[in-house]
Scaffold this motif. Structure first.
Motif, short mmCIF file in Angstrom:
data_model
loop_
_atom_site.label_atom_id
_atom_site.label_comp_id
_atom_site.label_asym_id
_atom_site.label_seq_id
_atom_site.Cartn_x
_atom_site.Cartn_y
_atom_site.Cartn_z
N LEU A 201 0.86 -1.18 0.00
CA LEU A 201 0.00 0.00 0.00
C LEU A 201 0.89 1.23 0.00
N VAL A 202 0.60 2.18 -0.88
CA VAL A 202 1.40 3.40 -0.97
C VAL A 202 0.46 4.59 -0.94
N ARG A 203 0.75 5.54 -0.06
CA ARG A 203 -0.13 6.70 0.04
C ARG A 203 0.70 7.98 0.05
N PRO A 269 10.15 -2.37 -11.01
CA PRO A 269 10.28 -3.76 -11.48
C PRO A 269 9.69 -4.78 -10.50
N ASP A 270 9.52 -4.40 -9.23
CA ASP A 270 8.96 -5.34 -8.24
C ASP A 270 7.43 -5.37 -8.24
N VAL A 271 6.81 -4.45 -9.01
CA VAL A 271 5.34 -4.35 -9.00
C VAL A 271 4.78 -4.97 -10.27
N GLN A 272 3.83 -5.90 -10.12
CA GLN A 272 3.19 -6.53 -11.28
C GLN A 272 2.07 -5.66 -11.86
N GLN A 273 1.19 -5.18 -10.97
CA GLN A 273 0.06 -4.33 -11.37
C GLN A 273 -0.25 -3.42 -10.20
N ALA A 274 -0.82 -2.24 -10.46
CA ALA A 274 -1.17 -1.33 -9.36
C ALA A 274 -2.46 -0.61 -9.70
N LEU A 275 -3.19 -0.20 -8.65
CA LEU A 275 -4.47 0.50 -8.85
C LEU A 275 -4.78 1.32 -7.60
N MET A 276 -5.41 2.48 -7.80
CA MET A 276 -5.87 3.24 -6.65
C MET A 276 -7.03 2.47 -5.99
N VAL A 283 -2.75 3.69 -3.10
CA VAL A 283 -2.63 2.86 -4.29
C VAL A 283 -2.15 1.50 -3.80
N PHE A 284 -2.71 0.40 -4.34
CA PHE A 284 -2.18 -0.91 -3.94
C PHE A 284 -1.44 -1.52 -5.12
N ALA A 285 -0.33 -2.18 -4.79
CA ALA A 285 0.54 -2.74 -5.83
C ALA A 285 0.73 -4.22 -5.56
N LEU A 286 0.45 -5.04 -6.58
CA LEU A 286 0.60 -6.48 -6.44
C LEU A 286 2.05 -6.87 -6.73
N CYS A 287 2.61 -7.73 -5.89
CA CYS A 287 3.99 -8.19 -6.06
C CYS A 287 4.00 -9.72 -6.03
N ASP A 288 5.02 -10.32 -6.68
CA ASP A 288 5.07 -11.79 -6.76
C ASP A 288 5.52 -12.42 -5.45
N THR A 289 6.40 -11.75 -4.73
CA THR A 289 6.97 -12.35 -3.52
C THR A 289 6.96 -11.34 -2.38
#
Ligand SMILES: C[C@](O)(CO)[C@H](O)COP(=O)(O)OP(=O)(O)OC[C@H]1O[C@@H](n2ccc(N)nc2=O)[C@H](O)[C@@H]1O
Ligand SMILES: Nc1ncnc2c1ncn2[C@@H]1O[C@H](COP(=O)(O)OP(=O)(O)OP(=O)(O)O)[C@@H](O)[C@H]1O
Length: 323
Positions: A201-203, A269-276, A283-289
């Motif tokens: 989570l990034v704000r 490079p560590d973020v697969q997809q992100a969305l507010m 904003v939430f960012a999906l990561c593999d690990t």
């Protein structure tokens, strides 16, 4: 100094143990999908929403005691709110906190008139005005806790009825996990198989008022493609839901730093997809690990943003053992 503060906190927390006390967790959420539609005559908008609970949570410690004989008749509520380091203080008087409003409204709904005091220690870790549903989840947790203190069955329909009157997001937290909702985003349609994967989570500095985001949306509505809605409705698992939010453009117009977070997430490079999430500003960012999530959170903090690595979870507002 810190040790003294910790000791004082321990004493307070100890007062919330034993019989007549309950500890409740209030998880955060993100919207994997948010498709806002028409404004309705009641001022709310049609919304197709897929919400997913996160393991990151606020904590409510609640206790029921007879009121002082010289105190006011009926219910009194004592709320102490502590905000985690790195978050701005919550600028809401205790009586206006949604936790106090939830407890009061449930007492009215069940016509409870005992002279008593409900004390609450609210530990906030979820930032406010972030689209993470912190206040809504606290409200659901307060209903769960008060119901337990008052001996109401957990499935008493009045709990959900009161939840709906407190806000569109509140009923979701009584179910948790991952769910499709329609109506104003408050009507449960069905459950989806939840995920347990890492998410960051990034704000940026500053929040977005939900009402202001909906107003900005009305000035310049962005439709959601029918194919995306169909895909969200057809999904059986959380990971099959297309990540879309047609409120994002409106929120970005209110808080331009959101576009910087989006650009950073797209390049990371560590973020697969992100969305507010929701109306922002997180904003939430999906990561593999988990390692990638930790690195992405550290990178975001270097830019001066609040960031937190957590996981999706099959969690809801629920009482937990106090130790
Ligand atoms: C953005 C979301 O968080 C997505 O989950 C929700 O739609 C908002 O849920 P919430 O924070 O519980 O919102 P509420 O406290 O019920 O409403 C705050 C304000 O947002 C606007 N609002 C909210 C939900 C909705 N479907 N349409 C709206 O227009 C209304 O102006 C309302 O006065
Ligand atoms: N316990 C609480 N926690 C957070 N905010 C609260 C609380 N009680 C009252 N509020 C008020 O509600 C406002 C919005 O709360 P919240 O953090 O739930 O909104 P949000 O992040 O926009 O969430 P949502 O995803 O539901 O739109 C806050 O700015 C604050 O003034």
């Amino acid at each position: 100094m810190l040790a003294a503060a910790r000791a004082a906190q321990k004493v307070d927390e100890a007062a919330f143990g034993g019989p007549g006390a309950v500890k409740v967790i209030a998880p955060a959420k993100v919207n994997l999908f948010l498709g806002i539609g028409q404004r309705r005559p009641d001022g709310y908008h049609e919304a197709l929403s897929v919400m997913h609970a996160l393991t990151m949570h606020d904590v409510l410690r609640m206790r029921l005691a007879p009121a002082q004989p010289e105190g006011p008749a009926g219910l009194s509520i004592a709320l102490d709110c502590r905000v985690a380091e790195g978050l701005p203080p919550l600028d809401v008087p205790p009586e206006d906190n949604i936790v106090s409003r939830a407890i009061r409204r449930l007492a009215e709904a069940i016509v409870r008139s005992e002279r008593e005091q409900v004390s609450v220690l609210l530990e906030k870790r979820i930032p406010a005005e972030a689209g993470l549903g912190g206040g809504s989840s606290d409200a659901a947790a307060a209903l769960v806790g008060a119901a337990q203190l008052w001996g109401l069955a957990a499935d008493d329909p009045r709990i959900e009825e009161v939840a709906r009157t407190l806000g569109a997001d509140v009923p979701f937290f009584l179910h948790g996990g991952c769910a499709v909702l329609d109506g104003a985003g408050d009507a449960f349609v069905r459950e989806l198989a939840p995920m347990g994967s890492p998410v960051v989570l990034v704000r940026p500095a500053g929040g977005v008022s939900t009402a202001a985001a909906y107003r900005a949306f009305d000035e310049c509505p962005v439709p959601v493609p029918a194919s995306d809605r169909d895909a969200a409705l057809a999904a059986a698992r959380a990971q099959d839901v297309p990540l879309r939010n047609n409120l994002a453009t409106a929120s970005e117009s209110l808080l331009p730093a959101l576009a910087d977070v989006r650009a950073w997430a797209e390049a990371c490079p560590d973020v697969q997809q992100a969305l507010m999430s929701g109306s922002g500003s997180a904003v939430f960012a999906l990561c593999d690990t988990f390692e990638a999530a930790g690195r992405a959170a550290a990178q975001a903090r270097l830019r001066g943003w609040w960031a937190h690595a957590t996981t999706f979870g099959r969690v809801r507002a629920a009482a937990v053992p106090s130790r």
